[in-house]
Every structure is written in C-alpha cells, then in structure tokens.
Design an enzyme around this catalytic site. Structure first.
Site, PDB file in Angstrom:
ATOM      1  N   LYS A   1     -40.271   9.248  31.673  1.00 14.51           N
ATOM      2  CA  LYS A   1     -39.562  10.405  31.139  1.00 14.51           C
ATOM      3  C   LYS A   1     -40.347  11.139  30.071  1.00 14.51           C
ATOM      4  O   LYS A   1     -40.535  12.331  30.105  1.00 14.51           O
ATOM      5  CB  LYS A   1     -38.262   9.934  30.496  1.00 14.51           C
ATOM      6  CG  LYS A   1     -37.090   9.943  31.425  1.00 14.51           C
ATOM      7  CD  LYS A   1     -35.880   9.416  30.679  1.00 14.51           C
ATOM      8  CE  LYS A   1     -34.849   8.900  31.655  1.00 14.51           C
ATOM      9  NZ  LYS A   1     -33.863   8.053  31.024  1.00 14.51           N
TER      10      LYS A   1
ATOM     11  N   ARG B   1     -32.590  20.969  27.873  1.00 12.61           N
ATOM     12  CA  ARG B   1     -31.628  19.864  27.865  1.00 12.61           C
ATOM     13  C   ARG B   1     -32.365  18.595  28.262  1.00 12.61           C
ATOM     14  O   ARG B   1     -33.215  18.607  29.153  1.00 12.61           O
ATOM     15  CB  ARG B   1     -30.491  20.119  28.851  1.00 12.61           C
ATOM     16  CG  ARG B   1     -29.621  18.869  29.047  1.00 12.61           C
ATOM     17  CD  ARG B   1     -28.367  19.135  29.812  1.00 12.61           C
ATOM     18  NE  ARG B   1     -27.417  19.878  28.987  1.00 12.61           N
ATOM     19  CZ  ARG B   1     -26.143  20.075  29.340  1.00 12.61           C
ATOM     20  NH1 ARG B   1     -25.695  19.610  30.488  1.00 12.61           N
ATOM     21  NH2 ARG B   1     -25.332  20.747  28.563  1.00 12.61           N
TER      22      ARG B   1
ATOM     23  N   HIS C   1     -25.276  19.505  20.689  1.00  9.38           N
ATOM     24  CA  HIS C   1     -25.159  20.531  21.717  1.00  9.38           C
ATOM     25  C   HIS C   1     -24.659  21.771  20.974  1.00  9.38           C
ATOM     26  O   HIS C   1     -23.489  22.121  21.047  1.00  9.38           O
ATOM     27  CB  HIS C   1     -24.155  20.071  22.787  1.00  9.38           C
ATOM     28  CG  HIS C   1     -24.119  20.941  24.004  1.00  9.38           C
ATOM     29  ND1 HIS C   1     -24.867  22.098  24.130  1.00  9.38           N
ATOM     30  CD2 HIS C   1     -23.402  20.824  25.159  1.00  9.38           C
ATOM     31  CE1 HIS C   1     -24.608  22.645  25.312  1.00  9.38           C
ATOM     32  NE2 HIS C   1     -23.735  21.899  25.952  1.00  9.38           N
TER      33      HIS C   1
ATOM     34  N   ARG D   1     -23.118  24.280  34.666  1.00 10.12           N
ATOM     35  CA  ARG D   1     -22.404  25.214  33.809  1.00 10.12           C
ATOM     36  C   ARG D   1     -23.276  25.773  32.687  1.00 10.12           C
ATOM     37  O   ARG D   1     -23.394  26.980  32.531  1.00 10.12           O
ATOM     38  CB  ARG D   1     -21.178  24.521  33.207  1.00 10.12           C
ATOM     39  CG  ARG D   1     -20.292  23.903  34.254  1.00 10.12           C
ATOM     40  CD  ARG D   1     -19.415  22.852  33.619  1.00 10.12           C
ATOM     41  NE  ARG D   1     -18.526  23.454  32.632  1.00 10.12           N
ATOM     42  CZ  ARG D   1     -17.270  23.775  32.871  1.00 10.12           C
ATOM     43  NH1 ARG D   1     -16.753  23.530  34.050  1.00 10.12           N
ATOM     44  NH2 ARG D   1     -16.524  24.316  31.950  1.00 10.12           N
ATOM     45  N   THR D   2     -23.859  24.886  31.919  1.00  9.61           N
ATOM     46  CA  THR D   2     -24.634  25.343  30.766  1.00  9.61           C
ATOM     47  C   THR D   2     -25.841  26.160  31.221  1.00  9.61           C
ATOM     48  O   THR D   2     -26.147  27.212  30.656  1.00  9.61           O
ATOM     49  CB  THR D   2     -25.091  24.139  29.929  1.00  9.61           C
ATOM     50  OG1 THR D   2     -23.948  23.375  29.593  1.00  9.61           O
ATOM     51  CG2 THR D   2     -25.779  24.575  28.655  1.00  9.61           C
TER      52      THR D   2
END
Lengths: 339, 430
Positions: free
Chosen positions: A112, A134, A162, A84-85
């Site tokens: 990471k 993100r 966010h 979605r974002t």
C-alpha cells in the site's frame, strides 16, 4: 467581514462580490491544504461555510456553470472505494470549470505505502492544482501532502478525519437551524472507527456546539472524552433534548471482530427508531453521512421522514462545500510552489 | 606489541566506583595497568602517549539488545554497519537478537555471526539463541547446543513467547544450563492490530491502540511461570509504571527476575508520535509521560537493572509509509550514551550509577567479562566528553538506516574515541 458575508450570500447575485473581495485578497484562506478540521479556527470554518452557502443558491439555477477554475486540473485520487464522495468532488470541480481526472488505485494489501508515495510523485510531476485523496490508513493523506507541491484535500483517511463531510454537515445544520453555536448534537454509532465522528467533534466544538457521543462501550475509543465530548452508552439518555442526531454507518465486519454480538441486538439498543428519537427535541434534525444501513443503525421510516431527516440535503450541501474548498484552496496555490 | 599510555584522563569505572584523574596503559590488546599513581613521574621511553585532556576514559559500553539484520536483511543493516555504528556510540560489546534470516535457532547461524563479527574487528558481537524454532512459539529450539556454541541467553526477539506452557517449559529447560529467558512482554491478542499506545493521542490520530495492559498482563503472568518453574526470567524494554511495579514486588519477594528498559522509554512519550512520525513508532509503543517518569523511578530504585539501546534499523521504505503500515523500531546505538546521560544531567542518578546501567550491569547480567576496567582484560574502552552538547542528526549517523526516534533532539555527552582490543576504531572528528 465573514459575519456580514453570511447573510449577504443568500442572494446568488452577491457571489460576484464575494469572489471579487476574495480575488482582491480581502478574504483569504490561510492554509495550503485541507487535511482535517483539527486546527481550523471558527473564522476559517465560517469562511468555508459562507463561500459554500453561495454555491448552494447558485447550483440550484439552471444555467449554473462557473469558470473560476477553468484551466485548473483536479485529480481525484482514491485508494479506497467511494462513489458518493468522489462523484461529489467531481461535480464540484466541473461546476467550477476545472478539468477533472479520477484515479482509483486498487490497494494491494502488502505494498500500500509504496503505491502511495510512488503515485504521489508521479501525479505531482503532472502539475495538478489540487489532489483530492482518500486512503484507508490514518495519516496517509498528510504523508502524501508532504511529497507534492499542490494543494491536497483529504477526502477521508482511515479513521482520522473527513473534513468535507464535517463541513457539509455544518452547512446543513446552519441552514436548518440558523446557527451552530449552542446546539446539542448527538453523534451515534461506530465512533471508534469513524473519521466522520472525529472531524465533526472538532468542527462542532470549534463552532460552540455541545457534543455527545452515544455508542456501546466497545465502539467508544479510549480517552475520547478528552476531545471535549460527553459520552453515553444508552440511546434514550444520550438523545435527551438533542437538537441534532447524527447517525454513523456501522460496518458489518465489526460484528465478527467482537465489537457487538449481532445486528439484531445492535439495532435493538442503538438503532435510531421513532421510539428512541422521541427523547430528542421535537424538531431534532436527523443526519447520516451515508451510505445507510437501513434496519441496522437507522430505521427506514426515520431515514425517509422528510420533515425530520436532512440526509438528502446533506448530499446537496456536499457539492457546495467541495466547491468552496476547491475555490479557496486554488486561490492561493500557484503551480510549482503550492506548499 | 605496542604500549600506549592514555594520560591525563579522568578514569571512570562504574563497577568499582573509581572516578579519579590518572593514566591507563594498554599493552597490545590488553589493559596492563591504570590508576591515579601510574607514570606520575613521566611515561617511560618507548611507550606511545595519548593525551586524554581530562576527558573521561571508561570501559566501552555493553549493549544487551540490538538487531543486526545480517544475515537476511542487509539492506537495513550489516554487521559492519552495526560495528561502525556501535564504535561511534562508544559500544564495544553488543548482543544481537536471533530474528535474523535464517533465525539464530541453530548453531551454524550463531557461529556465522560470531565468525563474521570477529573478522571485522569492530565492536564484539554476542548472540542470543531463539527460544523456539523459527521464533514460531511452538517447539523449543536446541537451547543446550546453542548455549554450548556461545548463546548468552534465549529470547524470541521482538516476539513474545506467548504460549504459557511453552514459556514454562523453556524457563524450566533453560535452567538446566543456568540459562536465562528474555521476554518481550506483550500479550499478542490484546496488542493485535495496534500501532501506538492506546489513549488520547491514538484516538485523536485515528490509530489503533496497544493498551498498556498488554505489557502488564504478560509480565504478571510470566512472573508466575518463572516462580512455578524456578526458571530465570528477564523482561526486555519495560515501558509502563505498572509492569515495573510488578517486577519491583517480585524482586521484593526474593524472585530472581530482572528487567531492562531502553532510552526512548525514559526520554520520550507518545507525544513524540505527533503528526504520524513513523520514527516514533516503537515496540513497545511510547507511553504516557507518567509512565516515562515511572521508568526513571525504576532506574533510580534499582528495579530496572540495565539500559539497552534496542537498536532496530529500518530502511526508508519501511518507515516512509502511512503510520499503521510502517515498521516498529528505531536505531539507538549512537544515542545510547547521550540519552542515558540525561539521567545524570537531569539529576536523577549520579554519574557512575548512570554509566553502570550501560556497562557493568548488563555485562554481569549476561556473564560477560566486559564493561569494567581490569588489569589483564581486553582494552575495550571509550573516551567521552560527558558535557559536550550536540544535536542528534539522523542523516549524519554512521548507521545505514537513519530511523532515530531522537532525530533533532539536543543532547549532552559525546564519544571522542573508541578502542577495541587496544586499537582505536573510532575517533570523533571535531
């Protein structure tokens, strides 16, 4: 100036005036990145919302392509799954005529961080204008912003912030209620793990709303009352007289780590159904950042109640708000010395 | 052997309370004499003279908690790097944790470290032995044999011995040899997943918290175990007001419990984490300001016995990460003296009491001979200017790893010269 803009922008034809004032430097966005709502003044938030307001009207027209970001490159860098974002940002950038590249970086659990800095350096060398990022760890987007010299938009970092979600929520509220100041807003559900909750708390407080948090005690993080909110552990009490009810997504893995015993029990006490909603004001607006877990935090009938629920409208506002963020951030950033 | 007279010094010996102008004479590796009267009428022929210009000459610091990274993680730190770093910090004796790779749960590793350190001839290196094999918390390591080989005490390093039964047995067994168990007190199931102190800052930053109770609960439990087994227990780096209070009460009950803290816990609070500063990610985590003040109180009333640097070098790749992924720990050898002196400069303790916490107090606790001025003892000394102001600059540090939580901090008090076995191993370049 910002205030006069608010009403004027209802008409799409005034978009040009806004843009020309913006281009001439009369209106200026004072930050080089959008990493969070914390630290933004109400004036800056209003500026973003006013700009977005314009785009809402504009996007509803058939021939709605703009060219203000033509020749600019936006990279959507998602270290965490999102449909979605990411789609919303992509559409926003394309509406403005920018080139968009989507990168989904699979996160190996061990390395990471290395991936983060290395990827940032690599992408930076390609001279993008905006990086939309993100990441699953709080603070990761800020760390990345320190290593690049273009504008960075935080599309969600861990449980930290966010900001575009809070902005689109604010725009939705402002359009439905006409103002934000003075409203009583309840944010319900998994506050502890929610970046949406944190950004909304900062934004709503900055704009003069009154914020309540409603959740079982296990999902209320320590000392959160110091962020200027009132905490409730009972839906019926917490929803009393609320103007806005914001539901949060509950991730089912929270159950296994002992935050609550079962979905059934959670819904019984904290799921939003008409019975609990009856405690809020009659015209209370229901919101949810999506994706929803029907029957977990919200009953389907409530979510789909077009008269009460603003959930679909939130998605529409998302594109407009992200267009505003891109527009305002690229206006001050020039390649090579953006920071 | 050469004789060197350190003249015109302000002699400080926290153990005996000496604070007086005077001269100290080194004969080869040993201190042969010192005092206000020595060579009052001039230094005899054939003796080299070093003019201390009125600065403080004192026993070298004893640091009872450092991580050395050799063997196993030489890219983070080596014995040589630690030795040079220690010298620059005025530390002449240090005790390393057994969390090397391989772990110091075996005599051969202990002897390897001792041999390497002796060869380097820098700060003297002692080791703790592991309490449990592989620091896994399951089976006891060979405590007796390790003690025979020179282990000063026993600890699982940065991990707590969390199984109550194992800790009880370790306390009981180690007391056969009069040995002490050093515990990193943190209840692991409460601390699980946490990366900084629980509270407002963690909540605002969206980081998982480690509650203060993780430390408090384990200190409370372990005191009971020590009482039950009549074992000898020491808590490393206490960081909360309540855990210090628990120790205070245990001491008042006559139990032989001791504890230390580290400079970050009386000089910094969780505010230092700011916007995800990974150099401020420590274990235990930096706490609130009221905890910081309670640590100072604990130092003032003697509840806290010693200060250790808690030196934990990490390379850039372990710290240049999102906060949750970054390693815990900060380097501390080079800032131990200056940050500890804040206790004196801020009026909390007098000069000798302050210095005692990093010289004779840890030395006595571990049964070492270091940390005091004594005729016939090895000449392990440091010359310091207690007033000189400087700014901590991580990049300028001797340490291979630069992860100092004090980077950028203005401090007061610096090391001018460090002497080990009569040899000058460090001299401050003006």
């Amino acid at each position: 100036m910002v205030k006069t803009a608010t009403c004027a922008f209802r008409k799409a034809s005034l978009l040009c005036r806004f843009m020309s004032e913006f281009a001439s430097g009369k209106i200026r966005f004072p930050h080089s990145h959008l990493l969070g709502i914390e630290g933004l003044t109400s004036n800056v938030i209003s500026l973003l919302l006013d700009c977005a307001e314009n785009f809402v009207e504009h996007n509803r027209q058939t021939d709605n392509k703009l060219s203000s970001l033509s020749g600019r490159t936006i990279i959507n860098l998602f270290f965490e799954e999102s449909t979605r974002t990411r789609t919303s940002f992509e559409l926003a950038a394309k509406q403005l005529g920018a080139n968009v590249i989507n990168m989904s970086v699979a996160t190996s659990s061990v390395k990471k961080g290395e991936t983060l800095i290395d990827t940032a350096m690599t992408l930076n060398a390609m001279h993008p204008d905006v990086l939309v990022v993100r990441h699953s760890e709080s603070g990761a987007v800020k760390l990345l912003s320190e290593k690049v010299n273009c504008a960075v938009i935080n599309a969600g970092d861990g449980r930290h912030e966010h900001p575009t979600q809070a902005l689109l929520d604010a725009l939705t509220i402002r359009r439905r209620k006409g103002h934000i100041s003075g409203l009583l807003v309840a944010i319900c559900g998994d506050i502890a793990h929610s970046r949406v909750a944190r950004s909304n708390i900062h934004l709503l407080n900055a704009m003069g709303a009154q914020v309540r948090l409603i959740a079982p005690k296990t999902l209320i993080p320590s000392s959160i009352a110091k962020m200027g909110v009132e905490v409730f552990n009972n839906m019926e009490e917490g929803l009393q007289d609320c103007d806005i009810v914001m539901m949060l997504r509950l991730q089912s893995e929270r159950m296994s780590s002992g935050f609550f015993p079962s979905i059934r029990e959670y819904f019984h006490f904290f799921g939003l159904d008409y019975k609990k909603l009856a405690n809020a004001k009659d015209d209370a607006l229901i919101m949810h950042p999506g994706p929803m877990n029907r029957g977990v935090e919200i009953a389907s009938e409530v979510a789909d109640d077009l008269g009460r629920s603003a959930i679909r409208e939130q998605v529409e506002m998302g594109v407009a708000v992200r267009m505003a963020c891109l527009e305002l951030l690229t206006a001050i950033s020039t390649k090579g010395n953006g920071t | 052997m050469s004789r060197v007279a350190y003249v015109n010094a302000r002699l400080l010996d926290p153990a005996s309370g000496l604070d007086s102008p005077g001269t100290l004479l080194c004969d080869g590796e040993l201190v042969s004499d010192f005092g206000p009267e020595l060579f009052k009428d001039g230094v005899p022929e054939g003796t080299n003279v070093v003019d201390c210009k009125g600065f403080c000459l004192m026993p070298g610091l004893v640091d009872m908690r450092v991580q050395l990274r050799e063997p196993g993680e030489e890219y983070k730190g080596t014995l040589e790097s630690a030795g040079r770093t220690a010298s620059a910090g005025g530390v002449t004796s240090m005790v390393c944790l057994p969390n090397t790779n391989p772990v110091i749960d075996d005599m051969s590793v202990l002897e390897f470290v001792a041999r390497r350190a002796r060869k380097l001839g820098l700060a003297k290196v002692h080791s703790y032995g592991a309490v449990t094999k592989g620091l896994e918390g399951k089976e006891l390591a060979e405590i007796g044999l390790l003690w025979n080989s020179g282990a000063l005490a026993f600890t699982d390093g940065i991990k707590p011995v969390s199984d109550a039964r194992i800790l009880g047995q370790a306390l009981s067994y180690a007391s056969n040899f009069g040995q002490m168990i050093i515990q990193h007190a943190e209840e692991p199931s409460l601390a699980r997943g946490g990366v900084m102190n629980s509270g407002e800052t963690a909540t605002r930053l969206g980081l998982s918290g480690i509650p203060r109770e993780a430390e408090i609960i384990m200190v409370e439990r372990d005191i009971r175990l020590a009482e039950m087994t009549r074992g000898r227990l020491h808590f490393a780096h206490l960081s909360t007001s309540d855990s210090i209070d628990v120790v205070r009460k245990a001491k008042a009950r006559g139990l032989n419990i001791t504890c230390d803290t580290a400079p970050p816990y009386f000089a910094l609070s969780e505010i230092a984490v700011g916007d995800y500063r990974t150099f401020a990610k420590l274990s235990p985590p930096l706490r609130t300001d009221s905890d910081r003040l309670a640590v100072i109180e604990g130092l003032k009333d003697g509840t806290i016995d010693t200060i250790a640097s808690d030196h934990a070098p990490h390379d850039e790749e372990s710290k240049r990460l999102p906060f949750a992924n970054a390693a815990f720990g900060g380097v501390g050898l080079e800032t131990l003296l200056a940050v500890t002196l804040e206790l004196f400069h801020n009026g909390h303790l007098d000069l000798l009491s302050t210095l005692k916490l990093i010289t004779s107090a840890p030395s006595e606790l571990l049964g070492l001979k270091a940390g005091r001025l004594k005729k016939g003892s090895p000449a392990d000394l440091t010359l310091i200017d207690i007033n000189r102001g400087w700014k901590v600059d991580a990049d300028a540090m001797q340490s291979i790893s630069k992860n100092s939580p004090f980077d950028g901090r203005p401090v007061q008090g610096s090391v001018l010269m460090t002497i080990i076995d009569g040899r000058v191993v460090f001299e401050h370049k003006a």
